[in-house]
Design a protein around this motif. Sequence first.
Motif, short mmCIF file in Angstrom:
data_model
loop_
_atom_site.label_atom_id
_atom_site.label_comp_id
_atom_site.label_asym_id
_atom_site.label_seq_id
_atom_site.Cartn_x
_atom_site.Cartn_y
_atom_site.Cartn_z
N MET A 7 0.83 -1.20 0.00
CA MET A 7 0.00 0.00 0.00
C MET A 7 0.87 1.26 0.00
SD MET A 7 -3.07 1.00 2.60
CE MET A 7 -4.47 1.94 1.99
N ALA A 8 1.95 1.23 0.79
CA ALA A 8 2.86 2.37 0.83
C ALA A 8 3.55 2.57 -0.53
CB ALA A 8 3.92 2.16 1.92
N GLU A 9 3.84 1.46 -1.21
CA GLU A 9 4.53 1.53 -2.50
C GLU A 9 3.63 2.05 -3.62
OE1 GLU A 9 7.55 1.02 -3.60
OE2 GLU A 9 8.54 0.32 -1.78
N SER A 10 2.41 1.50 -3.69
CA SER A 10 1.58 1.74 -4.89
C SER A 10 0.15 2.15 -4.62
CB SER A 10 1.55 0.45 -5.72
OG SER A 10 0.87 -0.57 -4.98
N ASN A 11 -0.23 2.25 -3.34
CA ASN A 11 -1.63 2.51 -2.98
C ASN A 11 -2.54 1.42 -3.52
OD1 ASN A 11 -2.94 4.35 -1.33
ND2 ASN A 11 -3.88 5.42 -3.04
N PHE A 12 -2.00 0.20 -3.59
CA PHE A 12 -2.71 -0.99 -4.09
C PHE A 12 -3.12 -0.88 -5.56
CE2 PHE A 12 -4.23 -2.07 0.45
CZ PHE A 12 -3.15 -2.89 0.64
N SER A 13 -2.38 -0.09 -6.32
CA SER A 13 -2.70 0.03 -7.74
C SER A 13 -1.74 -0.81 -8.57
CB SER A 13 -2.61 1.49 -8.20
OG SER A 13 -2.72 1.57 -9.60
N GLY A 23 3.84 -1.66 -10.83
CA GLY A 23 3.01 -2.66 -10.18
C GLY A 23 2.78 -2.43 -8.69
N LEU A 24 2.06 -3.36 -8.07
CA LEU A 24 1.73 -3.30 -6.64
C LEU A 24 2.96 -3.09 -5.77
CD1 LEU A 24 -0.78 -6.21 -5.87
CD2 LEU A 24 -1.22 -3.76 -5.69
N TRP A 25 4.03 -3.83 -6.10
CA TRP A 25 5.22 -3.83 -5.26
C TRP A 25 6.34 -2.98 -5.85
CZ3 TRP A 25 4.76 -6.18 -0.58
CH2 TRP A 25 3.66 -7.03 -0.43
N GLN A 26 6.04 -2.25 -6.92
CA GLN A 26 6.98 -1.30 -7.52
C GLN A 26 8.35 -1.90 -7.80
OE1 GLN A 26 6.32 2.50 -8.35
NE2 GLN A 26 4.79 0.97 -8.86
N PHE A 27 8.34 -3.00 -8.54
CA PHE A 27 9.60 -3.64 -8.95
C PHE A 27 10.24 -2.87 -10.10
CE2 PHE A 27 8.17 -7.68 -6.93
CZ PHE A 27 9.34 -8.00 -6.28
N MET A 28 11.55 -2.70 -10.03
CA MET A 28 12.31 -2.24 -11.18
C MET A 28 12.43 -3.42 -12.15
SD MET A 28 13.12 0.94 -10.73
CE MET A 28 14.60 1.30 -11.70
N PRO A 29 12.61 -3.16 -13.47
CA PRO A 29 12.68 -4.27 -14.44
C PRO A 29 13.73 -5.32 -14.07
CG PRO A 29 12.47 -2.20 -15.59
CD PRO A 29 12.64 -1.85 -14.14
N LEU A 72 9.84 -12.61 -12.87
CA LEU A 72 8.73 -11.93 -13.52
C LEU A 72 9.05 -11.66 -14.99
CD1 LEU A 72 7.79 -9.38 -10.69
CD2 LEU A 72 6.80 -11.63 -11.15
N LYS A 73 8.13 -12.01 -15.86
CA LYS A 73 8.32 -11.86 -17.30
C LYS A 73 7.88 -10.46 -17.74
CE LYS A 73 7.70 -15.49 -19.76
NZ LYS A 73 7.11 -16.65 -20.46
N ILE A 74 8.71 -9.82 -18.55
CA ILE A 74 8.39 -8.50 -19.12
C ILE A 74 8.71 -8.56 -20.60
CG2 ILE A 74 8.83 -6.01 -19.01
CD1 ILE A 74 9.99 -6.51 -16.16
N ASP A 75 7.68 -8.51 -21.43
CA ASP A 75 7.91 -8.58 -22.87
C ASP A 75 6.82 -7.84 -23.63
OD1 ASP A 75 5.65 -10.25 -22.96
OD2 ASP A 75 6.80 -12.10 -23.04
N GLU A 76 6.69 -8.13 -24.91
CA GLU A 76 5.71 -7.45 -25.78
C GLU A 76 4.28 -7.63 -25.27
OE1 GLU A 76 3.75 -5.64 -28.98
OE2 GLU A 76 5.88 -5.58 -28.52
N TYR A 77 3.98 -8.75 -24.62
CA TYR A 77 2.60 -9.09 -24.28
C TYR A 77 2.26 -8.92 -22.81
CZ TYR A 77 2.83 -11.09 -28.92
OH TYR A 77 3.00 -11.24 -30.27
N VAL A 78 3.23 -9.10 -21.94
CA VAL A 78 2.94 -9.05 -20.50
C VAL A 78 4.00 -8.25 -19.74
CG1 VAL A 78 1.76 -11.29 -20.50
CG2 VAL A 78 4.21 -11.20 -20.01
N ASP A 79 3.56 -7.68 -18.63
CA ASP A 79 4.48 -7.12 -17.64
C ASP A 79 4.03 -7.68 -16.30
OD1 ASP A 79 5.99 -5.72 -15.84
OD2 ASP A 79 5.78 -3.78 -16.85
N GLU A 80 4.67 -8.76 -15.88
CA GLU A 80 4.21 -9.48 -14.69
C GLU A 80 4.51 -8.76 -13.38
OE1 GLU A 80 4.03 -14.00 -16.50
OE2 GLU A 80 5.71 -13.48 -15.19
N ARG A 81 5.17 -7.60 -13.46
CA ARG A 81 5.27 -6.76 -12.27
C ARG A 81 3.88 -6.26 -11.89
NH1 ARG A 81 9.29 -2.20 -13.96
NH2 ARG A 81 8.08 -2.40 -15.88
#
Length: 409
Positions: free
Chosen positions: A94-100, A111-117, A125-134
Motif C-alpha cells: 500500500m505504501a509503494e503503490s496505494n494498491f494500484s 506494479g503493486l510492489w513497484q519492482f524495477m525491471p 517476472l516476465k516482461i515482454d511485448e505481451y505481458v508485464d508481470e510486475r
Amino acid sequence: MIRYFLLLLLPIFLSASLTFSVNHNKEVALLESFDIEPSFIYDPIMNKMRNKKTSIHKDKHFFKAMDDAYTFIPAIKRILTEHNVPAEFLYLAMAESNFSTRAYSKKRASGLWQFMPKTGKRYGLKIDEYVDERRDLIKSTEAAAKYLTHLHKRFGKWYLAAIAYNCGGGRLSKAIKRAKSDELSILLNPRKKYIPRESRFYIRKIIALAMVGQDEEFLMNSEYEHLLNRANAYSISTIKLPSGESLRRVSKIVGIPLSELKKLNRHLKYDFVPPYSKTYDVYIPYVKLSEFKKKYHPEPIQNIYKIHVVRSGDNLSTIGRRYGVSYRVIMDFNKLKHSRLRLKQKLIIPIDSRKKLKRVNTRHYYMVKKGDTLESISKAYRVSIASLKNQNHLKSSLIRVGDRLKVNE
C-alpha cells in the motif's frame, strides 16, 4: 447521589479501559511482527501519519484504496503467510503503490510492489511485448515475498527488510556500519541521517497504515465498517487460458464486465493472452469460477479474431497500421518466421471479429517501433511532446512498441 452516579458510569469506564487495552495489545503485536520495540507506539511522526489517515474529513485515500483492493487483499495475505512473511507487509504494498497494479514511477518501477525491471526479472517476472508481470497481482506478490525473505535472511529483522526494500540492501549495510547499530531508534536519527529521509518516513508510513487498517473500533464507527467483512468475503481464482484467448470473450461467457476483468489482469498489455504459451494464468473473482468451469470451452483463434486476406501491396507494417496492431503481434499470432507475405494468404488479426473497422487517415497516425521515444517522434513529425501527450491522453512519456499515436499538430 454521587456514589449512585459513579456506579452508573463505572461500566462505561471499564468498557473504555478494556477497549484501550485490546487496541494497545494489538498495536504491540503489530510492532512485534516487524521486530520493532513496543515503545515505537509513541513515535510522534508515525502517530501524526496515523492520525491523518483516521481523519475522514482530511484523507479518504486510505479507505478508497482498501475498498478498491478488497478482491485481492486475501490473496496477498495468503501468499505472504505461505512464505513466512508477516501478513502486515500487505501495507508495504500500500505504501509503494496505494494498491494500484497500474502504478508506474519515473524510475520505471511498476506494479503493486513497484519492482524495477532488473529486480523483477531476477525474481522470475516476465516482461515482454505481451505481458508485464510486475503488474500481475499474484506473481508479483510471490516475487516480493521471496525478495523480502532474502532481505530478512540478510539483515535478521523485518523492519530492516522493509527499509532495505526502499533504499536498497547496499545502502542499508553502509548505514548500519556507520551507525554501529541496527536499532531502529538509532537508524531513524534525523540529525545523523544514517538512512535517507524517504526511508525514515517509509517505515513509519507502513506501521501507521497497518495500525489504521487493524483499528476495528474506528472502522465500526465509520462509514467504512463494510471493510471489516468485505476483505474476507471476496477472493480471486486463477484460470488457465489457451494461447491467444480473448479477454472479451471470457468476460461475455462468465458475465464479468470487461473493465473488471482487465482490472484483475493489468499484467496483460493487450486484451488477449500471449500467443507463445500453451496456457497462461488469468484471474477472475472466485464467485465466477464455477460458472467458468461449466460454460468455458476453447475456441480456435481464427473463430475469435478477424481474418485478413493478403492483397497486392500489403506488408506487415501497412496491415498493422490498418488494424492498430503491432506487426510483431501479427507475426507471433500467425507463427511467421519472416515478414514476406504471399497473395491471398490468410492472417489472424487479434481484434474482435465482429468489430467494424473505422477507416482512419493513416497519414496522421504513427505506429511505435523499437527504439522510438516521444522525443524522437516529436522531432520527426515536428509536433511538440506536450501536443503528442495531449492528443493521445498520455499521463507519462511511456510508450511501447505497437502503440498507434495521433501525430496531428
